[in-house]
Design an enzyme around this catalytic site. Sequence first.
Site, PDB file in Angstrom:
ATOM      1  N   GLU A 151      96.312  25.744  46.275  1.00 59.56           N
ATOM      2  CA  GLU A 151      96.771  26.394  47.509  1.00 59.56           C
ATOM      3  C   GLU A 151      98.293  26.479  47.642  1.00 59.56           C
ATOM      4  O   GLU A 151      98.887  25.844  48.523  1.00 59.56           O
ATOM      5  CB  GLU A 151      96.176  25.682  48.735  1.00 59.56           C
ATOM      6  CG  GLU A 151      94.674  25.814  48.827  1.00 59.56           C
ATOM      7  CD  GLU A 151      94.095  25.284  50.131  1.00 59.56           C
ATOM      8  OE1 GLU A 151      94.758  24.509  50.832  1.00 59.56           O
ATOM      9  OE2 GLU A 151      92.943  25.654  50.445  1.00 59.56           O
ATOM     10  N   GLU A 308      86.370  26.833  47.526  1.00 63.83           N
ATOM     11  CA  GLU A 308      86.163  25.691  48.430  1.00 63.83           C
ATOM     12  C   GLU A 308      85.598  26.188  49.748  1.00 63.83           C
ATOM     13  O   GLU A 308      86.041  27.197  50.281  1.00 63.83           O
ATOM     14  CB  GLU A 308      87.488  25.009  48.790  1.00 63.83           C
ATOM     15  CG  GLU A 308      88.147  24.212  47.734  1.00 63.83           C
ATOM     16  CD  GLU A 308      89.450  23.577  48.271  1.00 63.83           C
ATOM     17  OE1 GLU A 308      89.593  23.388  49.488  1.00 63.83           O
ATOM     18  OE2 GLU A 308      90.328  23.297  47.438  1.00 63.83           O
TER      19      GLU A 308
HETATM   20  C1  GAL Z   1      91.894  22.648  51.242  1.00 63.66           C
HETATM   21  C2  GAL Z   1      92.440  21.881  50.062  1.00 63.66           C
HETATM   22  C3  GAL Z   1      91.509  20.754  49.661  1.00 63.66           C
HETATM   23  C4  GAL Z   1      91.100  19.972  50.856  1.00 63.66           C
HETATM   24  C5  GAL Z   1      90.476  20.897  51.859  1.00 63.66           C
HETATM   25  C6  GAL Z   1      89.994  20.215  53.098  1.00 63.66           C
HETATM   26  O1  GAL Z   1      92.860  23.388  51.893  1.00 63.66           O
HETATM   27  O2  GAL Z   1      92.628  22.739  48.966  1.00 63.66           O
HETATM   28  O3  GAL Z   1      92.171  19.938  48.723  1.00 63.66           O
HETATM   29  O4  GAL Z   1      92.209  19.340  51.399  1.00 63.66           O
HETATM   30  O5  GAL Z   1      91.414  21.856  52.252  1.00 63.66           O
HETATM   31  O6  GAL Z   1      89.429  21.135  54.002  1.00 63.66           O
END
Ligand code: GAL
Length: 682
Positions: A151, A308
């Site tokens: 990110e 994710e």
């Molecule tokens: C994302 C990040 C992850 C984790 C996640 C939690 O933005 O890439 O590592 O922190 O959020 O929601």
Amino acid sequence: MTLFPGITKFLHGGDYSPEQWPPRQWLEDIGKMPEARADTLTLGIFAWSALEPADGVYELGWMGEVLDALAERGRHAILATPSAAQPAWMSRAHPEILRAPEGGKRNRHGMRMNFCISSDYYRRKCAAINQALALRFGSHPALIAWHISNEFSQPCYCPACEEAFRAWLQQRYGSLDALNRRWSTAFWSHTYSAWEQIEAPGADGEMSCEALWINWKRFASDQFASFIRNEAGPLRKHSPSVPITTNLMGTHEPIDYWRLAAELDFVSMDAYPAFDARPEMVDAGIEHSFVYDLMRSFKRDRPWVLMETTPSSANWMPFMKLKRPGVHRLAALQSIAHGSDAVLYFQWRQGLGGREKFHGAVLDHTGSSATRVFAETADVGQALERIDFLQGSVPVAEAAVIYDWEVRWAIGASCGPARDHKDYLPTCLAHYRPLWEHGISADVIQSTEDFSPYRLLIAPMLYLLRPGVAERLEHFVQEGGTLVGTYWSGIADEDDRLFSTPFPGPLRGVFGLENEETDILYPDESVPVAAREGNALGLRGPWSASTFCAQIRSHGADILARYDGEFYAGSPALTRHTAGRGEAYYIGFRSGPDFLGEFYGKLCARLDLPRAVPVDLPAGVTARIRKTSETTVLFLLNFSAERREIPWAMAGSVDALTGETAGRSVVIPPHSSRVLRWPAEA
Ligand code: GAL
Ligand code: ZN
């Protein structure tokens, strides 16, 4: 096209951090994957201090064990490069690698994404560990993709970055004279007489030169791209057949993702929609459809990856409301409907300590699979298996909405005309919404993309015109395309210098009008707008205009609606101009769903744009088609809190998840989804 050679299913799985667990735990956690029909773990994102505990000392053995365990069980790994969080020893020894936020004062060590993207030393250390990882694991049978860093989000404002910025500017402008001219620096005595005088923008320094601000963002985007290129170098060299990505965050304002996407073999993104079973959930659904369409549009010839999402709730949200039953499957299928080839989670196993210890995970903090969340995840796994044949296919669109980072930056940078209500992104979403409500697929593109795949092009608030865009829009219309533009378009060039002709500058020809002034209303004010009798679209109205009311003078455009109040009552509010074989509509006013719903409803019908289903969809529901040469699949997604029924089902269709024959109508429970399939030729 399939993203991962040899893999013919949708990926299902998520981030896993073996470095947070004793080795005996690994096999147990991996062992729960089949039960959830999970096949992929993303490893090593924040593992640098475990992989290189001291300068130049690599400890990769443990990662090898995890990868072997996955390979032995026929599972896959996405391996991250660890640059997202440098070890403490590195920040200590080389404080120049630390990121400086706006203002230029370096941070201390801590958090993550806290590094300078221009630091030579940091880039060398990243390349070195990536080379070590690629040499050791580059052809490991478990490895299916490289995941660079995590990110990318905020640029660095340190002296090294400023220096790189100046070099970038010299490249772009050639001479300081040209820069001064194009940046309008004669204003407030801001003329530069040496390159060294140019600093990064910031609240404690220069914030009155829009061109500086916009170009800083262009530079920062390019600098992130070059950071990725540096990281990708050793991976491409030593692991040439494994595709590379980095995880994006939708419409994230600071970085022009088109510049990053160009460095990647496939696009991936992280999505944490607030699907909270409240009425706003419909808006969140529309917003996520929009960003998923954007992800797909970066590389139109291939799927993208939902890298994710959370199977339950995210701990950084103000309220960790649990996902209601069925909501997780709705969210997962939404991404698939829009062209994702994966549903991956943050995270596979909830940690016991650290800032994310309360974050949702497939396996909870005890590692149990006997939970509601695990069952819902397994349900998604099963749903994905039933429609795996779609893997590699890409939904197509005949309409596109232009959402352009440079336009967003420029509108944001200018002082005026509606300080807190310019709302570029919300306006793009408002114009996308009616298509969503009609189940019409749309791409989301930048203004420099090829327009020829589309029949309808929607360009809300195209304030800044990048070189050649006006000409290409004109060509698009001449060749038979339909263009929709709005107020606050064709105002400035790419250095935010106003066109010296009347607005909309170089777009006057295509729209057949001039926009002399723009009235800006207070939030509690509106102006009625009335449809003109017998207008070409059969619009009825009346509607009301808010915030922006462009004052239009037609030069050849037909008037479809007029303002019906204020001192400009009777003057044009909506026009249509025929040019060549196509037509260009200009919406002079900002409007709510009343106008946009009716306008796009009529326009899409006139163009006969393909809808996923040939009937009107109930409120809060959208529909998408994804298909192969043999099978068509219809996704029906209900973001509302009501049971919805669609009085239509394709003859011969079956429920793709249960195998049951579909009846004469389709019922979708609240916050839920249905998937139908039928033979392609039917
Ligand atoms: C994302 C990040 C992850 C984790 C996640 C939690 O933005 O890439 O590592 O922190 O959020 O929601
Ligand atoms: Zn820096």
